[in-house]
Motif scaffolding. Structure first.
Motif, PDB file in Angstrom:
ATOM      1  N   ASN A  73      13.609 -17.698 -27.776  1.00  0.00           N
ATOM      2  CA  ASN A  73      14.960 -17.972 -27.692  1.00  0.00           C
ATOM      3  C   ASN A  73      15.937 -17.180 -28.772  1.00  0.00           C
ATOM      4  OD1 ASN A  73      15.849 -19.797 -25.488  1.00  0.00           O
ATOM      5  ND2 ASN A  73      13.972 -20.657 -26.332  1.00  0.00           N
ATOM      6  N   ILE A  74      15.265 -17.134 -29.897  1.00  0.00           N
ATOM      7  CA  ILE A  74      15.828 -16.400 -31.118  1.00  0.00           C
ATOM      8  C   ILE A  74      16.167 -14.988 -30.530  1.00  0.00           C
ATOM      9  CG2 ILE A  74      15.586 -15.603 -33.386  1.00  0.00           C
ATOM     10  CD1 ILE A  74      16.843 -18.354 -33.425  1.00  0.00           C
ATOM     11  N   SER A  75      15.071 -14.326 -29.947  1.00  0.00           N
ATOM     12  CA  SER A  75      14.907 -13.099 -29.374  1.00  0.00           C
ATOM     13  C   SER A  75      16.094 -12.836 -28.467  1.00  0.00           C
ATOM     14  CB  SER A  75      13.732 -12.592 -29.003  1.00  0.00           C
ATOM     15  OG  SER A  75      13.747 -11.243 -28.215  1.00  0.00           O
ATOM     16  N   GLU A  76      16.415 -13.954 -27.650  1.00  0.00           N
ATOM     17  CA  GLU A  76      17.501 -13.608 -26.938  1.00  0.00           C
ATOM     18  C   GLU A  76      18.822 -13.833 -27.599  1.00  0.00           C
ATOM     19  OE1 GLU A  76      17.981 -13.024 -23.447  1.00  0.00           O
ATOM     20  OE2 GLU A  76      15.699 -12.470 -23.448  1.00  0.00           O
ATOM     21  N   LEU A  77      18.986 -14.846 -28.253  1.00  0.00           N
ATOM     22  CA  LEU A  77      20.004 -15.029 -28.940  1.00  0.00           C
ATOM     23  C   LEU A  77      20.567 -14.076 -30.244  1.00  0.00           C
ATOM     24  CD1 LEU A  77      19.774 -18.933 -29.211  1.00  0.00           C
ATOM     25  CD2 LEU A  77      21.350 -17.889 -27.836  1.00  0.00           C
ATOM     26  N   LYS A  78      19.579 -13.438 -30.836  1.00  0.00           N
ATOM     27  CA  LYS A  78      19.886 -12.683 -31.941  1.00  0.00           C
ATOM     28  C   LYS A  78      20.178 -13.121 -33.124  1.00  0.00           C
ATOM     29  CE  LYS A  78      19.108  -9.223 -28.661  1.00  0.00           C
ATOM     30  NZ  LYS A  78      17.780  -8.502 -28.427  1.00  0.00           N
ATOM     31  N   LEU A  79      19.589 -12.495 -34.269  1.00  0.00           N
ATOM     32  CA  LEU A  79      19.987 -12.925 -35.642  1.00  0.00           C
ATOM     33  C   LEU A  79      20.987 -11.847 -36.191  1.00  0.00           C
ATOM     34  CD1 LEU A  79      16.698 -14.323 -37.187  1.00  0.00           C
ATOM     35  CD2 LEU A  79      18.578 -15.788 -36.077  1.00  0.00           C
ATOM     36  N   GLN A  80      21.753 -12.091 -36.893  1.00  0.00           N
ATOM     37  CA  GLN A  80      22.741 -11.240 -37.559  1.00  0.00           C
ATOM     38  C   GLN A  80      22.044 -10.372 -38.637  1.00  0.00           C
ATOM     39  OE1 GLN A  80      26.954 -13.137 -37.788  1.00  0.00           O
ATOM     40  NE2 GLN A  80      25.555 -14.935 -37.765  1.00  0.00           N
ATOM     41  N   SER A  81      21.421 -11.064 -39.771  1.00  0.00           N
ATOM     42  CA  SER A  81      20.905 -10.262 -40.762  1.00  0.00           C
ATOM     43  C   SER A  81      19.547 -10.750 -41.321  1.00  0.00           C
ATOM     44  CB  SER A  81      22.045 -10.398 -41.917  1.00  0.00           C
ATOM     45  OG  SER A  81      22.298 -11.953 -42.434  1.00  0.00           O
ATOM     46  N   ALA A  82      18.972 -11.843 -40.998  1.00  0.00           N
ATOM     47  CA  ALA A  82      17.895 -12.168 -41.343  1.00  0.00           C
ATOM     48  C   ALA A  82      16.824 -11.907 -40.492  1.00  0.00           C
ATOM     49  CB  ALA A  82      17.840 -13.926 -41.426  1.00  0.00           C
ATOM     50  N   HIS A  83      15.389 -11.948 -40.740  1.00  0.00           N
ATOM     51  CA  HIS A  83      14.470 -11.636 -39.884  1.00  0.00           C
ATOM     52  C   HIS A  83      13.381 -13.000 -39.841  1.00  0.00           C
ATOM     53  CE1 HIS A  83      15.649  -7.697 -41.074  1.00  0.00           C
ATOM     54  NE2 HIS A  83      15.249  -7.754 -42.125  1.00  0.00           N
TER      55      HIS A  83
END
Length: 456
Positions: A277-287
């Motif tokens: 779900n994080i892969s779908e939603l994307k993160l802005q600057s963290a990994h």
């Protein structure tokens, strides 16, 4: 000559500049907490001793600051107990309260005590100081602030997804790009212990595994041997010592390794939900990274475990952490209330931002403009302008004394105040002000509106 005063080890005084920078970080975190729907609570700085003692293990109990009872605190200690010199037994007689060690146990107490007033799931945030009688070192103090966000009353994994996003949102707002959110799951660690035949040594093997980045593969193996873990079990762990790949690739490898562990497979399923779900939603600057050696709070966490590492190149321990716990309130008799939470390490985040030079120029405790004092009527003229500037959101002040010009200008220099205003007879007669840029030395004469616009 009187002795110069000092403060206790592990505590600090903060200068105006430091307080403003710390407030900037806390305000940024607070805004993000509120954007994500967390509500603020506060709990007392000290609790009843029985609320705290026994909740953190033997080591934690040792680090709790106890408060002596008021009055004659020794009157409840009889001669026999006094002669035994057993501090553990005596403490219960002379101390009934203690400074809070963290925000989590007081939060659990709050939830149980106010359960009939709370709407579940309850999303709370808390930013308050805590105290620990720990050995002070870089980034670790005896008095420090914790910035916590927790959700209790829901087992949904969407909460974990949101907490990953929360970390990312805060670090993006602080311009702290490149932070790594490490994630593991207690069930995966339990599954590994199961498949290597070391279920009875879960804590021992995970504590050793958690030190892989500090003492290396051989150091971890030696510590496991000392704890009685067999060579066969250590050999089965070999893949974990060089566990690489993307989060999805690591989960696939774990699926194979834990094929015969139902508990381990459940942990993989939970982590995959978060990762996908994080892969779908994307993160802005963290990994986001899977770290199977992560074992913080193992006696406490029951599901996901989080730890945040500073951007690469900054020598600093974790700047955040947390996880899922299934029975936090159970310590106070309220069973089966699942929760998940994360914490931000304010002091360490401060040190990282300072090292990377990421504090904005606008984060300043300074007055923007100082009015020079030429006498009573000039001071009144200046104060009329200062009042209007303050009404327009400007930080302005009058030098309080009619001192020599050099002294007043020196004060502005030492305070790093950018502008000075001079208003004597000529300016007052014309309804003007002379504005001096303290950096360039340039001066210009302006009416009030011109002054306001220039300062803006």
């Amino acid at each position: 000559m009187s002795k110069k005063p000092s403060i206790p080890k592990g505590t600090r005084d903060f200068s105006p500049a430091e307080v403003v920078k710390r407030t900037y970080i806390m305000d940024t975190i607070k805004r993000s907490f509120m954007q994500f729907g967390f509500q603020p609570i506060e709990t007392p700085s000290f609790e009843n001793s029985d609320t705290l003692m026994g909740k953190y293990g033997e080591e934690g109990d040792r680090l709790i600051f106890k408060i002596l009872n008021s009055g004659d605190y020794l009157k409840k200690v009889d001669d026999t107990l006094f002669s035994e010199k057993d501090s553990g037994k005596m403490t219960a007689k002379i101390s009934e309260k203690a400074l809070r060690y963290d925000l989590t146990v007081p939060f659990a107490r709050y939830v149980v005590q106010h359960q009939n007033e709370i709407t579940f799931p309850f999303k709370r945030y808390q930013i308050q100081p805590v105290w620990r009688a720990d050995r002070p070192q870089k980034g670790r103090f005896r008095e420090f602030f914790q910035c916590d966000a927790d959700v209790v009353g829901s087992k949904s994994l969407w909460q974990e997804v949101e907490l990953v996003q929360l970390y990312d949102t805060v670090f993006t707002a602080l311009d702290l790009k490149g932070a790594t959110i490490k994630m593991n799951n207690r069930k995966i660690l339990s599954g590994i212990a199961e498949v290597i035949g070391a279920q009875d040594k879960l804590i021992d093997f995970t504590v050793a595994l958690d030190k892989l980045d500090k003492i290396g593969e051989e150091g971890v193996k030696n510590e496991m041997r000392e704890k009685g873990i067999t060579e066969d079990a250590i050999e089965k762990l070999r893949p974990l010592f060089s566990f690489t790949g993307t989060a999805s690739e690591k989960l696939l490898s774990l699926e194979t390794m834990l094929a015969n562990s139902e508990t381990g497979q459940k942990g993989i399923e939970e982590l995959r939900f978060i990762v996908d779900n994080i892969s779908e939603l994307k993160l802005q600057s963290a990994h986001l990274e899977i770290d199977v050696t992560l074992a913080r709070g193992l006696n406490y966490y029951t599901g996901a475990i989080f730890e945040v590492a500073a951007p690469e190149g900054v020598a600093m321990g974790s700047i955040g952490g947390g996880g899922r716990y299934d029975d936090l309130t159970g310590i106070f008799g309220m069973k089966d209330v699942s929760g998940v939470g994360v914490s931000f390490g304010l002091d360490r985040i401060y040190l990282v931002i300072e090292e990377l030079g990421l504090f904005p120029d606008t984060v300043s405790a300074n007055t923007k403009v100082l009015f020079i004092n030429f006498g009573e009527k000039e001071a009144l003229y200046a104060m009329q302008a200062i009042s209007q500037l303050r009404t327009n959101g400007m930080a302005a002040e009058l030098y309080p004394d009619n001192a020599k010009m050099g002294k007043q200008m020196g004060y502005a220099d030492k305070r790093d105040i950018r502008f000075a205003v001079l208003a004597g007879d000529n300016e007052m007669a014309a309804g003007n002000y002379t504005l001096k840029n303290m950096k360039s030395g340039e001066q210009e004469t302006l009416d009030f509106n011109g002054l306001l616009n220039r300062l803006k």
